[in-house]
Write a protein that holds these residues in place. Structure first.
Motif, PDB file in Angstrom:
ATOM      1  N   THR A   1       9.579  -1.255 -14.932  1.00 46.54           N
ATOM      2  CA  THR A   1      10.952  -1.774 -14.954  1.00 46.54           C
ATOM      3  C   THR A   1      11.065  -3.151 -14.305  1.00 46.54           C
ATOM      4  N   HIS A   2      10.044  -3.532 -13.544  1.00 45.05           N
ATOM      5  CA  HIS A   2      10.031  -4.793 -12.800  1.00 45.05           C
ATOM      6  C   HIS A   2      11.161  -4.849 -11.774  1.00 45.05           C
ATOM      7  N   LYS A   3      11.521  -3.675 -11.246  1.00 49.82           N
ATOM      8  CA  LYS A   3      12.574  -3.578 -10.241  1.00 49.82           C
ATOM      9  C   LYS A   3      12.056  -2.847  -9.013  1.00 49.82           C
ATOM     10  N   ILE A   4      12.622  -3.192  -7.872  1.00 53.12           N
ATOM     11  CA  ILE A   4      12.329  -2.484  -6.637  1.00 53.12           C
ATOM     12  C   ILE A   4      13.037  -1.132  -6.700  1.00 53.12           C
ATOM     13  N   VAL A   5      12.310  -0.055  -6.399  1.00 60.17           N
ATOM     14  CA  VAL A   5      12.931   1.269  -6.417  1.00 60.17           C
ATOM     15  C   VAL A   5      13.887   1.411  -5.236  1.00 60.17           C
ATOM     16  N   ASP A   6      14.851   2.303  -5.369  1.00 63.18           N
ATOM     17  CA  ASP A   6      15.857   2.523  -4.327  1.00 63.18           C
ATOM     18  C   ASP A   6      15.298   3.415  -3.223  1.00 63.18           C
ATOM     19  N   GLY A   7      15.602   3.077  -1.993  1.00 64.50           N
ATOM     20  CA  GLY A   7      15.289   3.932  -0.859  1.00 64.50           C
ATOM     21  C   GLY A   7      13.975   3.609  -0.194  1.00 64.50           C
ATOM     22  N   PHE A   8      13.993   3.723   1.114  1.00 62.50           N
ATOM     23  CA  PHE A   8      12.812   3.403   1.925  1.00 62.50           C
ATOM     24  C   PHE A   8      11.615   4.274   1.541  1.00 62.50           C
ATOM     25  N   ASP A   9      11.790   5.599   1.518  1.00 63.44           N
ATOM     26  CA  ASP A   9      10.671   6.497   1.224  1.00 63.44           C
ATOM     27  C   ASP A   9      10.080   6.227  -0.158  1.00 63.44           C
ATOM     28  N   ALA A  10      10.934   6.033  -1.152  1.00 64.58           N
ATOM     29  CA  ALA A  10      10.455   5.755  -2.509  1.00 64.58           C
ATOM     30  C   ALA A  10       9.674   4.441  -2.548  1.00 64.58           C
ATOM     31  N   GLN A  11      10.135   3.435  -1.800  1.00 65.20           N
ATOM     32  CA  GLN A  11       9.418   2.158  -1.753  1.00 65.20           C
ATOM     33  C   GLN A  11       8.049   2.322  -1.106  1.00 65.20           C
ATOM     34  N   VAL A  12       7.978   3.091  -0.030  1.00 66.27           N
ATOM     35  CA  VAL A  12       6.705   3.322   0.658  1.00 66.27           C
ATOM     36  C   VAL A  12       5.718   3.995  -0.297  1.00 66.27           C
ATOM     37  N   LYS A  13       6.145   5.068  -0.947  1.00 69.20           N
ATOM     38  CA  LYS A  13       5.254   5.807  -1.854  1.00 69.20           C
ATOM     39  C   LYS A  13       4.758   4.932  -3.003  1.00 69.20           C
ATOM     40  N   LEU A  14       5.658   4.154  -3.597  1.00 69.93           N
ATOM     41  CA  LEU A  14       5.254   3.303  -4.715  1.00 69.93           C
ATOM     42  C   LEU A  14       4.349   2.166  -4.246  1.00 69.93           C
ATOM     43  N   ALA A  15       4.575   1.651  -3.064  1.00 73.29           N
ATOM     44  CA  ALA A  15       3.681   0.620  -2.511  1.00 73.29           C
ATOM     45  C   ALA A  15       2.259   1.170  -2.417  1.00 73.29           C
ATOM     46  N   TYR A  16       2.111   2.420  -1.986  1.00 80.22           N
ATOM     47  CA  TYR A  16       0.764   3.013  -1.870  1.00 80.22           C
ATOM     48  C   TYR A  16       0.132   3.222  -3.246  1.00 80.22           C
ATOM     49  N   GLN A  17       0.924   3.581  -4.236  1.00 85.58           N
ATOM     50  CA  GLN A  17       0.381   3.693  -5.596  1.00 85.58           C
ATOM     51  C   GLN A  17      -0.071   2.321  -6.093  1.00 85.58           C
ATOM     52  N   ASN A  18       0.709   1.278  -5.816  1.00 83.46           N
ATOM     53  CA  ASN A  18       0.319  -0.075  -6.209  1.00 83.46           C
ATOM     54  C   ASN A  18      -0.948  -0.516  -5.481  1.00 83.46           C
ATOM     55  N   ILE A  19      -1.109  -0.120  -4.221  1.00 86.99           N
ATOM     56  CA  ILE A  19      -2.343  -0.407  -3.482  1.00 86.99           C
ATOM     57  C   ILE A  19      -3.525   0.265  -4.169  1.00 86.99           C
ATOM     58  N   LEU A  20      -3.368   1.533  -4.508  1.00 87.95           N
ATOM     59  CA  LEU A  20      -4.441   2.260  -5.187  1.00 87.95           C
ATOM     60  C   LEU A  20      -4.821   1.555  -6.489  1.00 87.95           C
ATOM     61  N   ASN A  21      -3.841   1.177  -7.286  1.00 86.65           N
ATOM     62  CA  ASN A  21      -4.114   0.514  -8.563  1.00 86.65           C
ATOM     63  C   ASN A  21      -4.788  -0.842  -8.361  1.00 86.65           C
ATOM     64  N   ALA A  22      -4.341  -1.606  -7.361  1.00 84.29           N
ATOM     65  CA  ALA A  22      -4.946  -2.919  -7.100  1.00 84.29           C
ATOM     66  C   ALA A  22      -6.383  -2.769  -6.622  1.00 84.29           C
ATOM     67  N   LEU A  23      -6.633  -1.806  -5.747  1.00 83.53           N
ATOM     68  CA  LEU A  23      -8.003  -1.578  -5.286  1.00 83.53           C
ATOM     69  C   LEU A  23      -8.909  -1.171  -6.446  1.00 83.53           C
ATOM     70  N   LYS A  24      -8.428  -0.268  -7.285  1.00 85.84           N
ATOM     71  CA  LYS A  24      -9.215   0.140  -8.463  1.00 85.84           C
ATOM     72  C   LYS A  24      -9.536  -1.062  -9.339  1.00 85.84           C
ATOM     73  N   GLY A  25      -8.560  -1.951  -9.519  1.00 84.46           N
ATOM     74  CA  GLY A  25      -8.775  -3.145 -10.333  1.00 84.46           C
ATOM     75  C   GLY A  25      -9.863  -4.056  -9.770  1.00 84.46           C
ATOM     76  N   ALA A  26     -10.088  -3.962  -8.471  1.00 84.11           N
ATOM     77  CA  ALA A  26     -11.118  -4.779  -7.817  1.00 84.11           C
ATOM     78  C   ALA A  26     -12.422  -4.011  -7.610  1.00 84.11           C
ATOM     79  N   GLY A  27     -12.482  -2.786  -8.112  1.00 84.67           N
ATOM     80  CA  GLY A  27     -13.691  -1.985  -7.954  1.00 84.67           C
ATOM     81  C   GLY A  27     -13.805  -1.338  -6.585  1.00 84.67           C
ATOM     82  N   ALA A  28     -12.670  -1.012  -5.968  1.00 83.65           N
ATOM     83  CA  ALA A  28     -12.664  -0.417  -4.634  1.00 83.65           C
ATOM     84  C   ALA A  28     -11.797   0.831  -4.619  1.00 83.65           C
ATOM     85  N   THR A  29     -11.835   1.532  -3.491  1.00 85.72           N
ATOM     86  CA  THR A  29     -11.000   2.703  -3.262  1.00 85.72           C
ATOM     87  C   THR A  29     -10.369   2.570  -1.871  1.00 85.72           C
TER      88      THR A  29
END
Length: 149
Positions: free
Chosen positions: A47-75
């Motif tokens: 959606t290219h939008k920031i999700v609502d709520g602190f907890d939801a933002q924290v959880k999605l940030a961690y998913q984005n971290i996981l995806n970025a690390l995978k893209g770089a060949g890391a975990t």
């Protein structure tokens, strides 16, 4: 091996503004590389939008971290340092005890690292900040990792 950093945007991580890339990889030796991620937030790549709520933002940030690390060949097990930025207006910083801090956002971090890195706990820094890049962002997480090839 290049002696210069390589910066890129993995396809399953939100595309940033043209001022930066989400991931940078730098070969340290022929056998290792340093991976640095831009601060990841609760930005939904569909959606290219920031999700609502602190907890939801924290959880999605961690998913984005996981995806970025995978893209770089890391975990997440390759993480060597983490910085957590929490907007003070959330009431989530300046808490009274370490137990309270852990309940505020730390439970999401520990759950993420338990699932993705077998309970590994890299060093981290927690910062209370007045604001982040845009008004709706309440949390941001910056990660550095090293992968031995």
């Amino acid at each position: 091996m290049s002696d210069k950093p390589y910066a890129f945007n993995p396809p399953d991580v939100p595309k940033p503004p043209p001022t930066y890339s989400q991931v940078s990889v730098t070969d340290l030796l022929p056998t290792s590389k340093l991976i640095t991620l831009a601060g990841q937030v609760g930005l939904d790549s569909n959606t290219h939008k920031i999700v609502d709520g602190f907890d939801a933002q924290v959880k999605l940030a961690y998913q984005n971290i996981l995806n970025a690390l995978k893209g770089a060949g890391a975990t997440p097990r390759d993480i060597i340092h983490v910085k957590h930025f929490i907007v003070k207006d959330t009431g989530r910083v300046g808490v009274e005890s370490e137990d309270e801090l852990t309940r505020v956002w730390g439970h999401h971090w520990m759950e993420f690292m338990d699932k993705e890195a077998d309970g590994y706990r890299p060093p981290d820094t927690v910062l209370g900040v007045a604001a982040l890049a845009t008004r709706e962002i309440l949390y941001e997480c910056e990660v550095w990792a090293i992968v031995h090839k």
